[in-house]
Design an enzyme around this catalytic site. Structure first.
Site, PDB file in Angstrom:
ATOM      1  N   HIS A 110      -5.130   7.334  39.447  1.00  0.00           N
ATOM      2  CA  HIS A 110      -3.682   7.922  39.579  1.00  0.00           C
ATOM      3  C   HIS A 110      -4.239   9.353  39.038  1.00  0.00           C
ATOM      4  O   HIS A 110      -3.273  10.502  39.401  1.00  0.00           O
ATOM      5  CB  HIS A 110      -2.639   7.641  38.888  1.00  0.00           C
ATOM      6  CG  HIS A 110      -2.487   7.663  37.489  1.00  0.00           C
ATOM      7  ND1 HIS A 110      -3.038   6.299  36.792  1.00  0.00           N
ATOM      8  CD2 HIS A 110      -2.177   8.410  36.732  1.00  0.00           C
ATOM      9  CE1 HIS A 110      -2.644   6.863  35.490  1.00  0.00           C
ATOM     10  NE2 HIS A 110      -2.118   7.927  35.348  1.00  0.00           N
ATOM     11  N   ASP A 140      -6.230   0.653  39.468  1.00  0.00           N
ATOM     12  CA  ASP A 140      -6.105   2.071  38.872  1.00  0.00           C
ATOM     13  C   ASP A 140      -7.259   2.705  38.319  1.00  0.00           C
ATOM     14  O   ASP A 140      -7.418   3.120  37.249  1.00  0.00           O
ATOM     15  CB  ASP A 140      -4.878   2.253  38.044  1.00  0.00           C
ATOM     16  CG  ASP A 140      -4.570   3.525  37.736  1.00  0.00           C
ATOM     17  OD1 ASP A 140      -4.647   4.478  38.572  1.00  0.00           O
ATOM     18  OD2 ASP A 140      -3.809   3.739  36.783  1.00  0.00           O
ATOM     19  N   SER A 216      -4.086   9.066  30.409  1.00  0.00           N
ATOM     20  CA  SER A 216      -4.544   8.172  31.152  1.00  0.00           C
ATOM     21  C   SER A 216      -6.017   8.560  31.459  1.00  0.00           C
ATOM     22  O   SER A 216      -6.453   9.558  31.727  1.00  0.00           O
ATOM     23  CB  SER A 216      -3.662   8.362  32.266  1.00  0.00           C
ATOM     24  OG  SER A 216      -2.391   7.905  32.457  1.00  0.00           O
TER      25      SER A 216
END
Length: 231
Positions: A110, A140, A216
């Protein structure tokens, strides 16, 4: 009086144990060195392989021409008014980990999803363009390859996340809020967690280390300096 005398006797015995260091009994730290606990050596070893990832994405937005927002024109044209198209550049940030000296970087999908331009910035401020090598949307994850670097880059070696146990210490390294690289510490709170709609289950590590926006794709590192997870 008898109770007070017994309490004083117990206190004296405890004091004697702490001073003499009776085998098998926990001792108080005897120096500042014994009292200190620092992750600094581990951070110096692992942080250079954790990178910041900056992306640019061009978004197309359709909107009505301002003229047709006027109630007078809406009476005649209503929803038949021609829309206009506007392009807007969206900047985003995240983190990644170099896993091969030639510039192979693992990050979260993402972070780079839909990006038109990807830049990788090292902790020493070196900056490279990057291309997408592979993605795994279900879990992901994404692999990037830096472009234009000929010298070997710092890397993190993979650890065996299956060996992690609840209660193990870990570090989370990344670039939260775009303020620069930061390190947070915590423990493994749970393992083999499943998240509805992501992955096939049994692959997630739960931790109480602070994971903020921008972290992230960053590194989850064990106490041996191995990469055991991607934030």
């Amino acid at each position: 009086m008898t109770g007070m005398r017994s309490f004083l006797n117990i206190l004296a015995i405890v004091s004697l144990i702490l001073v003499t260091g009776t085998p098998g009994v926990a001792q108080l730290p005897q120096s500042a060195e014994q009292m200190s606990l620092s992750f600094a050596p581990l951070v110096k070893k692992t942080a250079p392989a954790v990178v910041n990832i900056y992306t640019k994405k061009t978004l197309k937005q359709r909107r009505m021409l301002p003229l047709f927002d006027d109630p007078f024109f809406q009476r005649f044209f209503g929803d038949l008014a021609p829309p206009s198209e506007r392009k807007r550049v969206q900047n985003s940030l995240g983190s990644g980990v170099i896993v091969a000296a030639d510039g192979l970087v693992v990050t979260s999908f993402h972070v780079i999803e839909g990006a038109d331009e990807i830049r990788v910035v090292l902790s020493d401020r070196r900056e490279f363009a990057a291309e997408i090598v592979a993605v795994e949307e279900r879990n992901d994850l994404a692999l990037l390859q830096t472009v234009g670097e000929t010298e070997p880059l710092p890397t993190l070696r993979f650890g065996d996340s299956n060996m992690l146990e609840v209660g193990d210490l870990i570090l989370a390294i990344g670039n939260p809020f775009g303020v620069g690289q930061t390190v947070t510490s915590g423990i493994v709170s749970a393992s083999e967690r499943t998240v509805q709609g992501i992955g096939d289950g049994g692959v997630f590590i739960q931790t109480d280390a602070a994971i903020n926006p921008g972290n992230s794709g960053g590194a989850l590192v064990d106490m041996s300096g191995n990469l055991v997870g991607v934030n």
